[in-house]
Design a protein around this motif. Structure first.
Motif, PDB file in Angstrom:
ATOM      1  N   GLY A  40     124.773 127.834 163.049  1.00 15.05           N
ATOM      2  CA  GLY A  40     125.730 128.473 163.950  1.00 15.05           C
ATOM      3  C   GLY A  40     126.477 129.593 163.266  1.00 15.05           C
ATOM      4  O   GLY A  40     126.607 130.706 163.803  1.00 15.05           O
ATOM      5  N   ARG A  41     126.967 129.333 162.069  1.00 14.57           N
ATOM      6  CA  ARG A  41     127.709 130.355 161.307  1.00 14.57           C
ATOM      7  C   ARG A  41     126.784 131.496 160.900  1.00 14.57           C
ATOM      8  O   ARG A  41     127.135 132.664 161.005  1.00 14.57           O
ATOM      9  N   PHE A  42     125.604 131.162 160.419  1.00 13.67           N
ATOM     10  CA  PHE A  42     124.658 132.188 159.985  1.00 13.67           C
ATOM     11  C   PHE A  42     124.267 133.079 161.162  1.00 13.67           C
ATOM     12  O   PHE A  42     124.215 134.309 161.036  1.00 13.67           O
ATOM     13  N   GLY A  43     124.017 132.467 162.313  1.00 15.07           N
ATOM     14  CA  GLY A  43     123.670 133.236 163.509  1.00 15.07           C
ATOM     15  C   GLY A  43     124.785 134.189 163.913  1.00 15.07           C
ATOM     16  O   GLY A  43     124.526 135.348 164.276  1.00 15.07           O
ATOM     17  N   LYS A  44     126.026 133.737 163.838  1.00 17.92           N
ATOM     18  CA  LYS A  44     127.163 134.610 164.159  1.00 17.92           C
ATOM     19  C   LYS A  44     127.249 135.770 163.172  1.00 17.92           C
ATOM     20  O   LYS A  44     127.516 136.908 163.562  1.00 17.92           O
ATOM     21  N   ASN A  45     127.030 135.482 161.888  1.00 18.22           N
ATOM     22  CA  ASN A  45     127.083 136.543 160.892  1.00 18.22           C
ATOM     23  C   ASN A  45     125.947 137.552 161.071  1.00 18.22           C
ATOM     24  O   ASN A  45     126.149 138.756 160.913  1.00 18.22           O
ATOM     25  N   LEU A  46     124.756 137.062 161.428  1.00 18.38           N
ATOM     26  CA  LEU A  46     123.644 137.977 161.712  1.00 18.38           C
ATOM     27  C   LEU A  46     123.951 138.845 162.930  1.00 18.38           C
ATOM     28  O   LEU A  46     123.724 140.058 162.910  1.00 18.38           O
ATOM     29  N   ALA A  47     124.478 138.218 163.971  1.00 21.89           N
ATOM     30  CA  ALA A  47     124.816 138.972 165.176  1.00 21.89           C
ATOM     31  C   ALA A  47     125.888 140.018 164.877  1.00 21.89           C
ATOM     32  O   ALA A  47     125.820 141.147 165.373  1.00 21.89           O
ATOM     33  N   GLY A  48     126.858 139.646 164.055  1.00 21.52           N
ATOM     34  CA  GLY A  48     127.893 140.605 163.673  1.00 21.52           C
ATOM     35  C   GLY A  48     127.320 141.773 162.900  1.00 21.52           C
ATOM     36  O   GLY A  48     127.706 142.923 163.116  1.00 21.52           O
ATOM     37  N   ALA A  49     126.396 141.498 162.012  1.00 19.23           N
ATOM     38  CA  ALA A  49     125.763 142.569 161.244  1.00 19.23           C
ATOM     39  C   ALA A  49     124.942 143.468 162.162  1.00 19.23           C
ATOM     40  O   ALA A  49     124.959 144.692 162.026  1.00 19.23           O
TER      41      ALA A  49
END
Length: 113
Positions: A40-49
Motif C-alpha cells: 500500500g505504501r509503495f504503491g502510493k509512493n510510486l503513484a506520487g512519483a
C-alpha cells in the motif's frame, strides 16, 4: 555444436538494489510490517512519483530501474521510521558517513564505511 544454454538474467542492476530489497524482506519476515502495509505504501509512493513526472517537474519519467529502487528505499525508510526501527538523526548521520566515504573513494573502487 551451438550451446543452447543462456546466461541467467541479472535480477538486480546494482548491488544496493539487492540489498534494499533483502532488507525489506528481512524486516517483513521479522514481523515489523506485513506485505499489505508495504505494498500500500509503495504503491502510493510510486503513484506520487508518477504524478510528479506527469506534472512536468523536469524528470524524464519512471523507467522501472534506478527510480524503482529509489522509491523502494524511500518506502522502507518511511516504514522503519513509523515503526521506530530507526530515527531521523541516525539516518542523517549514516548518510553523511556514506557521502564522505563515497567522495574519498577513488573511482572504480568499492565504497566502504
Amino acid at each position: 555444436m551451438i550451446s543452447t544454454e543462456r546466461e541467467p538474467e541479472q535480477a538486480f542492476a546494482a548491488p544496493w538494489h539487492a540489498e534494499v530489497f533483502a532488507l525489506a524482506v528481512h524486516l517483513n519476515e521479522a514481523g515489523h510490517f506485513c506485505w499489505a502495509e508495504w505494498s500500500g505504501r509503495f504503491g502510493k509512493n510510486l503513484a506520487g512519483a508518477r504524478s510528479n513526472v506527469a506534472s512536468g517537474d523536469g524528470r524524464q519519467g519512471l523507467d522501472g530501474s534506478e527510480d524503482y529502487y529509489q522509491i523502494w528505499l524511500q518506502t522502507l525508510i518511511e516504514i522503519m521510521q513509523e515503526k521506530g526501527l530507526v530515527d531521523p538523526e541516525t539516518l542523517d548521520a549514516l548518510k553523511a558517513q556514506w557521502v564522505e566515504a563515497y567522495t574519498k573513494t577513488p573511482h572504480g573502487h568499492p565504497v566502504k564505511l
